[in-house]
Design a protein around this motif. Structure first.
Motif, PDB file in Angstrom:
ATOM      1  N   GLU A  41      23.760  92.228  27.878  1.00 53.84           N
ATOM      2  CA  GLU A  41      24.539  91.423  28.820  1.00 53.84           C
ATOM      3  C   GLU A  41      25.199  92.330  29.849  1.00 53.84           C
ATOM      4  OE1 GLU A  41      27.937  89.271  27.402  1.00 53.84           O
ATOM      5  OE2 GLU A  41      28.405  90.764  25.877  1.00 53.84           O
ATOM      6  N   GLU A  42      25.242  91.875  31.093  1.00 56.60           N
ATOM      7  CA  GLU A  42      25.674  92.716  32.204  1.00 56.60           C
ATOM      8  C   GLU A  42      27.142  92.530  32.570  1.00 56.60           C
ATOM      9  OE1 GLU A  42      23.054  92.007  35.447  1.00 56.60           O
ATOM     10  OE2 GLU A  42      21.308  92.925  34.455  1.00 56.60           O
ATOM     11  N   SER A  43      27.741  91.409  32.237  1.00 55.33           N
ATOM     12  CA  SER A  43      29.117  91.136  32.660  1.00 55.33           C
ATOM     13  C   SER A  43      29.960  90.657  31.474  1.00 55.33           C
ATOM     14  CB  SER A  43      29.132  90.085  33.781  1.00 55.33           C
ATOM     15  OG  SER A  43      28.381  90.517  34.894  1.00 55.33           O
ATOM     16  N   PRO A  44      30.291  91.551  30.551  1.00 56.82           N
ATOM     17  CA  PRO A  44      31.098  91.132  29.401  1.00 56.82           C
ATOM     18  C   PRO A  44      32.502  90.711  29.831  1.00 56.82           C
ATOM     19  CG  PRO A  44      30.946  93.527  29.500  1.00 56.82           C
ATOM     20  CD  PRO A  44      30.000  93.001  30.532  1.00 56.82           C
ATOM     21  N   VAL A  45      33.067  89.750  29.106  1.00 53.98           N
ATOM     22  CA  VAL A  45      34.398  89.255  29.445  1.00 53.98           C
ATOM     23  C   VAL A  45      35.458  90.258  29.000  1.00 53.98           C
ATOM     24  CG1 VAL A  45      33.698  86.858  29.328  1.00 53.98           C
ATOM     25  CG2 VAL A  45      34.576  87.976  27.270  1.00 53.98           C
ATOM     26  N   THR A  46      36.627  90.179  29.641  1.00 44.94           N
ATOM     27  CA  THR A  46      37.782  90.981  29.264  1.00 44.94           C
ATOM     28  C   THR A  46      38.570  90.237  28.197  1.00 44.94           C
ATOM     29  OG1 THR A  46      37.909  92.010  31.444  1.00 44.94           O
ATOM     30  CG2 THR A  46      39.911  92.048  30.103  1.00 44.94           C
ATOM     31  N   LEU A  47      39.059  90.969  27.194  1.00 37.33           N
ATOM     32  CA  LEU A  47      39.726  90.369  26.052  1.00 37.33           C
ATOM     33  C   LEU A  47      41.162  90.893  25.936  1.00 37.33           C
ATOM     34  CD1 LEU A  47      36.785  90.758  23.493  1.00 37.33           C
ATOM     35  CD2 LEU A  47      37.430  88.674  24.730  1.00 37.33           C
ATOM     36  N   PRO A  48      42.126  90.200  26.539  1.00 38.85           N
ATOM     37  CA  PRO A  48      43.532  90.581  26.366  1.00 38.85           C
ATOM     38  C   PRO A  48      44.064  90.101  25.014  1.00 38.85           C
ATOM     39  CG  PRO A  48      43.363  88.704  27.827  1.00 38.85           C
ATOM     40  CD  PRO A  48      41.955  89.097  27.485  1.00 38.85           C
ATOM     41  N   ALA A  49      45.327  90.414  24.727  1.00 44.85           N
ATOM     42  CA  ALA A  49      45.934  90.045  23.451  1.00 44.85           C
ATOM     43  C   ALA A  49      45.824  88.552  23.198  1.00 44.85           C
ATOM     44  CB  ALA A  49      47.402  90.469  23.434  1.00 44.85           C
ATOM     45  N   GLY A  50      45.481  88.185  21.963  1.00 43.31           N
ATOM     46  CA  GLY A  50      45.284  86.801  21.595  1.00 43.31           C
ATOM     47  C   GLY A  50      43.844  86.349  21.702  1.00 43.31           C
ATOM     48  N   SER A  51      42.969  87.189  22.266  1.00 47.73           N
ATOM     49  CA  SER A  51      41.547  86.859  22.375  1.00 47.73           C
ATOM     50  C   SER A  51      40.847  87.099  21.038  1.00 47.73           C
ATOM     51  CB  SER A  51      40.879  87.710  23.453  1.00 47.73           C
ATOM     52  OG  SER A  51      41.498  87.527  24.714  1.00 47.73           O
ATOM     53  N   PHE A  52      39.666  86.513  20.917  1.00 48.86           N
ATOM     54  CA  PHE A  52      38.893  86.584  19.666  1.00 48.86           C
ATOM     55  C   PHE A  52      37.475  87.043  19.964  1.00 48.86           C
ATOM     56  CE2 PHE A  52      35.758  84.455  16.950  1.00 48.86           C
ATOM     57  CZ  PHE A  52      36.174  84.841  15.682  1.00 48.86           C
ATOM     58  N   TRP A  53      36.902  87.818  19.025  1.00 50.06           N
ATOM     59  CA  TRP A  53      35.461  88.056  19.095  1.00 50.06           C
ATOM     60  C   TRP A  53      34.899  88.133  17.676  1.00 50.06           C
ATOM     61  CZ3 TRP A  53      38.266  92.759  19.617  1.00 50.06           C
ATOM     62  CH2 TRP A  53      37.826  93.852  18.864  1.00 50.06           C
TER      63      TRP A  53
ATOM     64  N   GLY B   6      60.462  83.988  19.338  1.00 49.74           N
ATOM     65  CA  GLY B   6      61.522  84.422  20.237  1.00 49.74           C
ATOM     66  C   GLY B   6      61.187  84.124  21.691  1.00 49.74           C
ATOM     67  N   SER B   7      62.189  84.237  22.532  1.00 50.31           N
ATOM     68  CA  SER B   7      61.967  84.008  23.964  1.00 50.31           C
ATOM     69  C   SER B   7      61.138  85.144  24.546  1.00 50.31           C
ATOM     70  CB  SER B   7      63.309  83.906  24.683  1.00 50.31           C
ATOM     71  OG  SER B   7      64.044  85.109  24.535  1.00 50.31           O
ATOM     72  N   GLY B   8      60.506  84.884  25.652  1.00 50.67           N
ATOM     73  CA  GLY B   8      59.724  85.916  26.334  1.00 50.67           C
ATOM     74  C   GLY B   8      58.286  85.508  26.479  1.00 50.67           C
ATOM     75  N   SER B   9      57.540  85.440  25.378  1.00 48.98           N
ATOM     76  CA  SER B   9      56.134  85.044  25.449  1.00 48.98           C
ATOM     77  C   SER B   9      55.786  84.205  24.230  1.00 48.98           C
ATOM     78  CB  SER B   9      55.220  86.279  25.530  1.00 48.98           C
ATOM     79  OG  SER B   9      55.370  87.097  24.396  1.00 48.98           O
ATOM     80  N   ASP B  10      54.776  83.353  24.400  1.00 51.39           N
ATOM     81  CA  ASP B  10      54.339  82.507  23.300  1.00 51.39           C
ATOM     82  C   ASP B  10      53.838  83.365  22.140  1.00 51.39           C
ATOM     83  OD1 ASP B  10      54.892  80.391  24.953  1.00 51.39           O
ATOM     84  OD2 ASP B  10      52.793  79.958  25.441  1.00 51.39           O
ATOM     85  N   CYS B  11      53.986  82.825  20.936  1.00 47.00           N
ATOM     86  CA  CYS B  11      53.463  83.490  19.745  1.00 47.00           C
ATOM     87  C   CYS B  11      52.089  82.904  19.407  1.00 47.00           C
ATOM     88  CB  CYS B  11      54.406  83.281  18.563  1.00 47.00           C
ATOM     89  SG  CYS B  11      55.995  84.143  18.722  1.00 47.00           S
ATOM     90  N   LEU B  12      51.094  83.746  19.433  1.00 48.12           N
ATOM     91  CA  LEU B  12      49.753  83.379  18.985  1.00 48.12           C
ATOM     92  C   LEU B  12      49.506  84.080  17.662  1.00 48.12           C
ATOM     93  CD1 LEU B  12      47.715  83.642  22.311  1.00 48.12           C
ATOM     94  CD2 LEU B  12      48.725  81.603  21.260  1.00 48.12           C
ATOM     95  N   VAL B  13      49.077  83.311  16.672  1.00 51.97           N
ATOM     96  CA  VAL B  13      48.903  83.824  15.315  1.00 51.97           C
ATOM     97  C   VAL B  13      47.500  83.467  14.841  1.00 51.97           C
ATOM     98  CG1 VAL B  13      49.804  83.835  12.956  1.00 51.97           C
ATOM     99  CG2 VAL B  13      51.364  83.432  14.884  1.00 51.97           C
ATOM    100  N   TYR B  14      46.760  84.479  14.431  1.00 52.78           N
ATOM    101  CA  TYR B  14      45.416  84.247  13.898  1.00 52.78           C
ATOM    102  C   TYR B  14      45.542  83.906  12.418  1.00 52.78           C
ATOM    103  CZ  TYR B  14      40.591  85.175  12.416  1.00 52.78           C
ATOM    104  OH  TYR B  14      39.323  85.069  11.882  1.00 52.78           O
TER     105      TYR B  14
END
Length: 289
Positions: free
Chosen positions: A122-134, A270-278
């Motif tokens: 594949e030529e254009s892989p996606v970018t995976l920031p925090a909270g992403s899955f592979w 906490g305040s600031g950013s949403d909590c994502l939990v796997y």
């Protein structure tokens, strides 16, 4: 160091390094308790013995260098020998050579630098920031990379078998159809009380093994809840706290929490950013709040 040398280095480190296992109650044992107590269809939450969460804090994970570009920290089991849950750290701007593994694994990106995991040609892989899955199927050609030039990349992965690594000179096959790369912005959240959303990333929430990313919005908390089945949770983003009825414990990203079946608890973000939990389990996702 050439690709073949890196492969030899990784295999040597895997064979010689043994890390202390964090012993926790396994999902299969918890299910055996359920079967013994209930023994038939129509089981209710009240039929299951109340458990307590087991927490492996981020500061209790010991990392070992497995290659010039990566360190692993065991949280569940032994990644060199069998079923395991393991934290990985890639150095800033570092990437693996093209490679395969003999077994499949699932992974979630933890707060830190952005990653990518291109498969095959594949030529254009996606970018995976925090909270992403592979997820990587067995024998799928791929590269794992930390895209951030200034910050290390952290992730958690789990598998049914021990980790191995087979380097390739180059990737020649098309992307494996079973491979997944889901950036956090592409997660499909659905309603799941008392959480603010839940995104299924593999398996079947209703019938069997599955992996789900739950969301608690910044500043929100859940009511007291229990899960009918045992599960493991890994905070990926935000500042998560758990109240087990007797104390409140901070759960920073890089922690692992194992819950026995029917463990009462509540969560707050906490305040600031949403909590994502796997969250992953061998059984269905059934919640009472």
């Amino acid at each position: 160091m050439g690709i073949s040398a890196i492969g030899s280095y990784v295999q040597g480190m895997i064979k010689t390094e043994r890390r202390t296992r964090f012993q926790t109650l396994s999902i299969s044992l918890a299910l055996a308790i359920v079967a013994t107590a209930c023994g038939s269809d129509g089981v209710t939450f009240d039929d299951v013995a109340v458990g307590t969460p087991t927490i492996v804090g981020a500061n209790h994970v010991d990392f070992v260098e497995i290659s010039p570009f990566a360190r692993f920290g065991p949280a569940q089991g032994d990644f060199t020998a069998g079923e395991h849950g393991t934290f990985g750290i890639f150095g800033a701007g570092q990437a693996s050579p093209p490679h395969t593994h003999s077994g499949a694994y699932y992974a979630v990106v933890i707060e830190g630098g952005e990653m990518s995991n291109p498969f095959g040609t594949e030529e254009s892989p996606v970018t995976l920031p925090a909270g992403s899955f592979w997820s990587v199927p067995a024998d799928a050609e791929h590269v794992t990379a930390c895209l951030d030039a200034d910050e290390e990349c952290r992730f958690f992965f789990h598998a049914a078998a021990g980790f191995d690594f087979f380097p390739l000179e180059e990737m020649t096959t098309a992307r494996d159809a079973a491979a997944e790369s889901i950036p956090v912005d592409s997660l499909s959240f659905e309603e799941l009380d008392p959480y603010d959303g839940a995104a299924l990333v593999w398996g079947d929430q209703d019938a069997g093994p599955h992996g789900t990313i739950i969301r608690i919005n910044a500043g929100d908390d859940t009511s007291e809840l229990t899960h009918r089945n045992a599960f493991t949770a890994v905070p990926a983003t935000g500042s998560l706290n758990i109240d087990d009825g007797s104390s409140v414990t901070e759960l920073p990203t890089g922690s692992v929490i194992e819950f026995e079946a029917n463990t009462p608890h509540s969560l707050s973000c906490g305040s600031g950013s949403d909590c994502l939990v796997y969250l992953f389990s061998d059984q269905a996702l059934e919640i009472r709040s």
